[in-house]
Design a protein around this motif. Structure first.
Motif, short mmCIF file in Angstrom:
data_model
loop_
_atom_site.label_atom_id
_atom_site.label_comp_id
_atom_site.label_asym_id
_atom_site.label_seq_id
_atom_site.Cartn_x
_atom_site.Cartn_y
_atom_site.Cartn_z
N CYS A 2 0.71 -1.24 0.15
CA CYS A 2 0.10 -0.10 -0.20
C CYS A 2 0.64 1.44 -0.39
O CYS A 2 2.28 1.14 0.45
N GLN A 63 -5.90 -3.42 -2.22
CA GLN A 63 -5.77 -4.31 -1.80
C GLN A 63 -7.79 -4.65 -1.27
O GLN A 63 -7.63 -3.45 -0.18
N TYR A 64 -8.01 -5.43 -1.74
CA TYR A 64 -9.40 -5.42 -1.17
C TYR A 64 -10.16 -6.72 -0.01
O TYR A 64 -9.35 -7.79 -0.38
N CYS A 65 -10.65 -6.28 1.00
CA CYS A 65 -11.67 -7.69 1.25
C CYS A 65 -12.82 -8.09 1.21
O CYS A 65 -13.75 -6.66 0.33
N LEU A 72 -14.83 -12.27 7.21
CA LEU A 72 -13.86 -12.03 6.05
C LEU A 72 -13.46 -13.46 5.72
O LEU A 72 -12.57 -13.83 6.08
N THR A 75 -8.60 -11.74 1.01
CA THR A 75 -8.15 -10.38 0.35
C THR A 75 -7.89 -10.52 -1.36
O THR A 75 -7.47 -11.63 -1.92
N SER A 77 -6.35 -8.89 -5.43
CA SER A 77 -5.99 -7.36 -5.98
C SER A 77 -7.42 -6.53 -7.02
O SER A 77 -6.92 -5.95 -6.98
N TYR A 197 -6.39 -3.55 14.56
CA TYR A 197 -5.87 -3.42 12.68
C TYR A 197 -4.71 -2.95 12.81
O TYR A 197 -4.04 -1.83 13.46
N VAL A 219 -15.65 -1.30 8.97
CA VAL A 219 -15.70 -2.68 8.35
C VAL A 219 -16.58 -3.36 10.17
O VAL A 219 -16.47 -4.68 9.09
N HIS A 233 -11.65 -1.61 1.09
CA HIS A 233 -10.88 -1.92 1.64
C HIS A 233 -9.64 -2.75 2.07
O HIS A 233 -10.64 -2.84 3.77
N SER A 234 -8.51 -2.94 2.32
CA SER A 234 -7.99 -3.62 3.52
C SER A 234 -7.82 -2.12 3.88
O SER A 234 -7.19 -0.97 3.47
N CYS A 237 -4.96 0.21 2.97
CA CYS A 237 -4.43 0.20 1.38
C CYS A 237 -5.66 1.05 1.12
O CYS A 237 -7.43 0.71 0.67
#
Length: 441
Positions: A2, A63-65, A72, A75, A77, A197, A219, A233-234, A237
């Motif tokens: 990130c 990076q996406y969750c 969850l 993850t 891209s 986190y 989240v 988003h992660s 990131c």
């Protein structure tokens, strides 16, 4: 990896089913500190022209969750695979086509300004993601969304606290001023070395933990509401917008300078700082000067302590329960033997505190019990008090008697009240509220 860029607002991103979008928008508006809403997309919209031209939410985050039923699951891209047509039965179905994207302000949007102001940003210095913590503070629930507040924490040298507060207050789209300065336990955070986190960030000597509301609260909202499918988003990131990280003077989001906060230490144990606007601080200081006027030349000015009233007011604002002490012996041969002007002032203070939702106890010595009980009963009878307040006495009978009185069973972690407030006449013959924290006991 990130990447963090300064000069522009960065955004937290949440993608939810269209059926939940109105509830989540309401959740954002009712919790603007952690969830400053920059833009809500149309259903299926992958661009966001008002915040970033030529952007594509499917590919513009590193990076996406991916969440399923509030869990969850992985993850990734890119979200491209969720926007392509896939066959379900006899129909074509694209998950993102029936989803809404929310772009929310991020505290990375003020880190560049902190550095410009010469304020150390420890997480950047150490090459780490900022520390983020789930707190015991609940957000205002709306619809299916109900979750705890998440905060970021940055260690700040004590001498920079006013500057940090002023700089971040000027950027409400990046969560604005801190929500807490001091002991993390007051937010329900047990160990700073174990963030929920991000990364643990090391303190330098003289640093104070400073906490801001965090968009990762979104989240937690996903985890608690359990939608069948959602994306974010992660943490760390971010989505980069075209919005400058400083509001322009013509922007109606530019904060009122009179409301710029100042930071004052209220207690040492536990460590607690509090914020107050420059305008409010000015008014309280003006009142403090009036209180210190001594036309009778009785030496009141010698009792003056700068900002004592201001810190007292801030301590009271943080308290949930207050003990008001009253009673000053003037002549043992008189009946009553104590002052008679202070106790009515104590009743007036009690009335004010009760109106603010505080629990109030009146504290006096045995000589003044009957007089004060009569005053409380009269105040209830005339409607000054809506109900009788507890009246307790304290007599010194040993070295630990004060500890056991202020803290039941002598446990300093469970004080009888958050603050003790002495009536003005007893304290200094000025009308200054002398507030003493009971927490150290």
């Amino acid at each position: 990896m990130c990447v963090f860029l300064s000069g522009y607002q960065q955004a937290n991103v949440v993608v939810l089913p269209t059926s939940l979008a109105d509830d989540f928008e309401s959740f954002c508006y009712n919790n603007p500190a952690p969830l400053p809403l920059l833009y809500r997309s149309q259903s299926g919209e992958t661009s966001c022209v008002p915040v970033a031209k030529n952007a594509d939410i499917r590919t513009d985050i590193a990076q996406y969750c991916v969440y399923e039923e509030g869990r969850l699951v992985k993850t990734i891209s890119s979200l491209q695979s969720y926007s392509s047509q896939s066959r379900t039965g006899s129909e074509q179905h694209s998950p993102l086509a029936d989803m809404v994207t929310f772009y929310l302000g991020c505290s990375f949007g003020f880190e560049g300004k902190l550095k410009e102001a010469g304020i150390p940003v420890r997480n950047v210095e150490q090459g780490k993601n900022v520390s983020m913590y789930r707190t015991a503070v609940g957000c205002v629930p709306r619809g299916v969304f109900s979750c705890p507040l998440v905060v970021t924490m940055r260690p700040v040298p004590a001498g920079f606290l006013d500057a940090v507060v002023e700089v971040t207050h000027q950027n409400p789209l990046a969560h604005g001023a801190p929500v807490h300065v001091g002991d993390p336990a007051l937010l329900g955070i047990k160990e700073l070395s174990k963030p929920d986190y991000g990364d643990p960030v090391e303190f330098q000597p003289g640093d104070v933990p400073v906490f801001w509301a965090c968009g990762v609260t979104s989240v937690e909202a996903i985890l608690s509401s359990k939608p069948a499918l959602a994306f974010s988003h992660s943490p760390g990131c971010m989505f980069l917008t075209d919005i400058p990280d400083s509001p322009s003077p013509s922007n109606n989001m530019n904060p009122d300078l009179k409301l710029t906060p100042l930071c004052f230490q209220v207690t040492q144990n536990p460590l607690l700082y509090s914020l107050v606007s420059k305008a409010a601080a000015g008014k309280i200081r003006q009142l403090e000067q009036i209180i210190g006027d001594d036309p009778g030349q009785r030496g009141i000015r010698n009792l003056f302590a700068q900002d004592e009233l201001l810190r007292s007011c801030l301590a009271l604002s943080h308290s949930s329960s207050v003990a008001i002490t009253t009673g000053f012996p003037t002549h043992y041969m008189h009946s009553p033997p104590d002052e008679t002007d202070g106790p009515p002032g104590a009743i007036a203070i009690a009335t004010m505190l009760l109106s603010l939702g505080k629990q109030v106890t009146l504290l006096t010595d045995s000589r003044a019990v009957e007089m004060n009980r009569a005053l409380v009963e009269e105040a209830v009878r005339t409607g000054v008090l809506k109900a009788a307040i507890p009246l307790v006495t304290f007599e010194d009978r040993g070295a630990d008697s004060a500890l056991h009185f202020l803290c039941p069973h002598g446990d300093p972690s469970k004080p009888r009240s958050d603050d003790k407030c002495a009536d003005p006449v007893q304290t200094s013959n000025t009308s200054t509220l002398s507030v003493l924290t009971s927490l150290p006991c």
